[in-house]
Write an enzyme that holds these catalytic residues in place. Structure first.
Site: not given
Ligand SMILES: *Cc1c(COP(=O)(O)O)cnc(C)c1O
Length: 382
Positions: A183
């Protein structure tokens, strides 16, 4: 062959490392001052009065739905094009996910389809700011207000994005972020929820620590050992070690988003003359944060399909990916929700041609040229 250009990757600086080491030498490894400082920084970026940091983005989604009081008998409207976590969080609280199809050009949840799915049981709408572009929050807000529904933004792709000049984080009642290494900024694992609603923030703080209302620091201040567990919460805490990294990373968010946007625009120009490679539509009233750069492959020659293009690129060490298999087609959800092909035809058709290309702040122009050349070669092969 190794994927020597991945689809995404983190950037860690010496400052990041020093910030983490400083916390390791301090008194608090978890639930200390760095968690609160990271939350304050994040609320500043989101333009909200509160941010609650938790152990990951999925826990943040769970906490958001818990805080809203969503539970058994309730329906929550979700898009099919998202990571499975968006839908799983609805199931964690015992509610029913209801899929509303996406817009064919942006792959963002389509407000018209949302309106069609509302029933007397609907409690909330989760919009996913897919790829890093904000949903049509003005229309979603109007629908939510008309039916007394809560609005949740899954903005795990969209830290640093804007909608009509307003920062993502302040557009829904609760906005969820993830700090997984792919991210925009990372804490290793981590997540957060931003909101202007103090009561919801308090409920989420209680939820992330077993449903216990007071923190150890509160008990120290009050010179008491007593605490009350008032709900069934979880251990969804994030550490000060992680938040030190998060704070240090957050300071570089703006240049990173600018770099991602510049690279995405360069990709767009590169593919202008390649009719079978179509970037997703980016709308003029939004500042796209480009967590991901997606194209749709259309009208490929002969026997060529997306799978063949994917494999050709992977063979050359280019870490292409696909975001996402529509969630309603996952075996678990088909089995438990009775969903399947035909439920969201726009998402299903788009999925067939979707391909995610590498995009991250350290990607060089040379890397991008290599990716574009490889994509062009692959789609022209017959
Ligand atoms: C990455 C992501 C999540 C979950 O996040 P985590 O930190 O991996 O639990 C939820 N929704 C979307 C759209 C994501 O890209």
């Amino acid at each position: 062959m190794s994927q020597n250009i991945p689809y995404g990757r983190q950037s860690i600086s010496e400052e990041d490392i020093a910030a983490v080491v400083e916390v390791l030498r301090s008194d608090f490894l978890t639930t200390g001052p760095t968690v609160a400082a990271f939350e304050a920084d994040l609320a500043g970026v989101a333009g909200t009065t509160h941010a609650v940091a938790v152990s990951n983005g999925t826990a943040a989604l769970h906490a958001a739905l818990f805080a809203l009081g969503v539970g058994p008998g309730d329906e929550v409207i979700v898009p099919p094009i998202t990571f499975v976590a968006t839908v799983n969080a609805v199931l964690y609280v015992g509610a029913q996910p209801v899929f509303a199809d996406v817009d064919g050009e942006t792959l963002l949840i389509d407000p018209e389809r949302v309106a069609e799915q509302i029933t007397p049981k609907t409690r909330a709408i989760i919009g996913v700011d897919y790829a890093g572009q904000a949903c049509d929050w003005e229309r979603l807000r109007a629908i939510a207000e008309g039916h007394d529904l809560s609005l949740v933004a899954d903005a795990c792709h969209a830290l640093g994005a804007r909608y009509q000049g307003r920062p993502v984080g302040s557009l829904a009642d609760l906005t969820v972020f993830s700090f997984h290494p792919v991210k925009h900024i990372t804490t290793g694992e981590g997540g957060a929820i931003t909101t202007d609603d103090e009561a919801l923030a308090t409920r989420m703080r209680m939820f992330r620590s077993h449903g216990i209302a007071a923190t150890p620091a509160d008990r120290d201040r009050q010179v008491t050992w007593e605490y009350s567990q008032v709900a069934l919460g979880y251990n969804y805490r994030i550490t000060d070690i992680q938040c030190a990294l998060g704070r240090s990373q957050l300071a570089r968010l703006e240049p990173w988003v600018a770099a991602r946007r510049a690279m995405a625009e360069a990709y767009d120009r590169d593919f202008d003359a390649v009719p079978s490679v179509r970037p997703l539509l980016s709308l003029p009233d939004r500042d796209h944060a480009y967590h991901l750069y997606m194209v749709r492959l259309t009208d490929l020659p002969g026997a060529l399909d997306r799978g063949a293009v994917f494999r050709a690129l992977r063979e050359q060490g280019i870490g292409v990916n696909v975001h996402y298999i529509p969630v309603h087609l996952q075996p678990y959800h088909r089995e438990t929700l009775g969903t399947g092909p035909g439920l969201c035809p726009v998402a299903e058709a788009a999925y067939e041609g979707l391909l995610t290309l590498p995009l991250y702040p350290g990607l060089t122009d040379g890397d991008r040229v290599r990716v574009v050349q490889a994509v062009c070669d692959a789609v022209q092969a017959s």
